[in-house]
Design a protein around this motif. Structure first.
Motif, PDB file in Angstrom:
ATOM      1  N   PHE A   1       0.837  -1.194   0.000  1.00  0.00           N
ATOM      2  CA  PHE A   1       0.000   0.000   0.000  1.00  0.00           C
ATOM      3  C   PHE A   1       0.874   1.247   0.000  1.00  0.00           C
ATOM      4  O   PHE A   1       1.900   1.297   0.690  1.00  0.00           O
ATOM      5  CB  PHE A   1      -0.875   0.063   1.263  1.00  0.00           C
ATOM      6  CG  PHE A   1      -2.009  -0.915   1.289  1.00  0.00           C
ATOM      7  CD1 PHE A   1      -1.827  -2.188   1.805  1.00  0.00           C
ATOM      8  CD2 PHE A   1      -3.256  -0.565   0.804  1.00  0.00           C
ATOM      9  CE1 PHE A   1      -2.873  -3.096   1.837  1.00  0.00           C
ATOM     10  CE2 PHE A   1      -4.309  -1.466   0.839  1.00  0.00           C
ATOM     11  CZ  PHE A   1      -4.119  -2.720   1.356  1.00  0.00           C
TER      12      PHE A   1
ATOM     13  N   PHE B   1      -4.734   6.128   1.795  1.00  0.00           N
ATOM     14  CA  PHE B   1      -3.953   5.026   1.262  1.00  0.00           C
ATOM     15  C   PHE B   1      -4.461   4.651  -0.132  1.00  0.00           C
ATOM     16  O   PHE B   1      -5.626   4.897  -0.475  1.00  0.00           O
ATOM     17  CB  PHE B   1      -4.117   3.795   2.154  1.00  0.00           C
ATOM     18  CG  PHE B   1      -3.574   3.942   3.550  1.00  0.00           C
ATOM     19  CD1 PHE B   1      -4.346   4.522   4.549  1.00  0.00           C
ATOM     20  CD2 PHE B   1      -2.315   3.478   3.876  1.00  0.00           C
ATOM     21  CE1 PHE B   1      -3.869   4.648   5.848  1.00  0.00           C
ATOM     22  CE2 PHE B   1      -1.820   3.592   5.171  1.00  0.00           C
ATOM     23  CZ  PHE B   1      -2.607   4.180   6.160  1.00  0.00           C
ATOM     24  N   GLY B   2      -3.597   4.002  -0.886  1.00  0.00           N
ATOM     25  CA  GLY B   2      -4.036   3.370  -2.112  1.00  0.00           C
ATOM     26  C   GLY B   2      -4.847   2.124  -1.793  1.00  0.00           C
ATOM     27  O   GLY B   2      -4.957   1.708  -0.636  1.00  0.00           O
ATOM     28  N   GLN B   3      -5.402   1.520  -2.832  1.00  0.00           N
ATOM     29  CA  GLN B   3      -6.255   0.353  -2.658  1.00  0.00           C
ATOM     30  C   GLN B   3      -5.458  -0.936  -2.492  1.00  0.00           C
ATOM     31  O   GLN B   3      -6.033  -1.992  -2.210  1.00  0.00           O
ATOM     32  CB  GLN B   3      -7.210   0.217  -3.844  1.00  0.00           C
ATOM     33  CG  GLN B   3      -8.315   1.257  -3.840  1.00  0.00           C
ATOM     34  CD  GLN B   3      -9.180   1.159  -2.602  1.00  0.00           C
ATOM     35  OE1 GLN B   3      -9.029   1.912  -1.634  1.00  0.00           O
ATOM     36  NE2 GLN B   3     -10.100   0.219  -2.600  1.00  0.00           N
TER      37      GLN B   3
ATOM     38  N   GLN C   1       0.703   5.474   0.860  1.00  0.00           N
ATOM     39  CA  GLN C   1      -0.030   6.407   1.724  1.00  0.00           C
ATOM     40  C   GLN C   1       0.498   7.816   1.495  1.00  0.00           C
ATOM     41  O   GLN C   1       1.717   8.014   1.403  1.00  0.00           O
ATOM     42  CB  GLN C   1       0.168   6.065   3.196  1.00  0.00           C
ATOM     43  CG  GLN C   1      -0.536   7.010   4.168  1.00  0.00           C
ATOM     44  CD  GLN C   1       0.310   7.377   5.380  1.00  0.00           C
ATOM     45  OE1 GLN C   1       1.291   6.723   5.705  1.00  0.00           O
ATOM     46  NE2 GLN C   1      -0.080   8.453   6.066  1.00  0.00           N
TER      47      GLN C   1
END
Lengths: 119, 107
Positions: free
Chosen positions: B87, B98-100, B89
């Motif tokens: 991830f 955060f990203g997925q 952030q």
């Protein structure tokens, strides 16, 4: 070496309050430069920051939770806490406690605890 | 809120390969980006902070680059213990987002 460990009920009924404790061991949690917080990861989704507390008691929350979260700190017991009110199934997630640096990245995490919201 | 769009969502690779994960921010976050590794039943680990700074104890095969809105995490010579979810952030502006996530699987 500081370690963090989450504890609390694994099952909470809808509309009730989710309460979790993060216990720190191995070092103090009283350094002013650190922040202590919670994040979660719902099934199939990404990480979400919930909120943060500083040693002096200042708190910061993600607006996405619409005021339902409260984070507090008991430095004498090296613990901090999460309370999330009026939970729904959408609050089902693995909840992590963590230490954040002054600039707000997460440099130490607990292993996480799964909380399921269901009747 | 600043949205972090991470790609790919899943990546299959072999031991020894080099892999790259991308994170795009919806607005400039200058260099305030961190990367984390998540494995089941273990505490997430900080890999990189401020775009390219390696956290103490993290192997040098991990590296990060970028600025503004585009960032990459590169793992050189993938090792068996690197199969995990990653991830990004941003910590430029609250709420920290955060990203997925990118799951790196064994091919």
């Amino acid at each position: 070496q500081l370690q963090l460990h989450e504890s609390g009920p694994g099952l909470v009924e809808p509309s009730e309050t989710l309460s979790l404790t993060c216990s720190a061991s191995g070092d103090s949690i009283t350094r002013d430069s650190n922040f202590w917080g919670w994040a979660r990861r719902a099934p199939g989704k990404g990480l979400e920051w919930i909120g943060t507390v500083q040693f002096g008691g200042s708190t910061y929350y993600n607006p996405s939770l619409h005021g339902r979260a409260t984070i507090s700190l008991d430095s004498s017991r090296s613990q901090f806490f999460l309370s999330l009110r009026t939970v729904t199934a959408a609050d089902t997630a693995v909840y992590y406690c963590a230490r954040l640096t002054f600039t707000r990245y997460f440099d130490l995490w607990g292993r996480g605890t799964l909380v399921t919201v269901s009747s | 809120d600043i949205q972090m769009t991470q790609s790919p969502s899943t990546l299959s690779a072999s031991v020894g390969e080099t892999v790259t994960i991308t994170c795009r921010a919806s607005q400039s976050v200058t260099t305030w980006v961190a990367w984390y590794q998540l494995k089941p039943e273990t505490a997430p680990a900080l890999l990189i902070y401020k775009t390219s700074n390696l956290q103490d104890g993290v192997p040098s095969r991990f590296s990060g680059s970028g600025s503004g809105t585009e960032f990459t995490l590169t793992i050189s010579s993938l090792q068996p213990e690197d199969f995990a979810t990653y991830f990004c952030q941003q910590y430029r502006n609250p709420p920290w987002t955060f990203g997925q996530g990118t799951r790196v699987d064994i091919k």
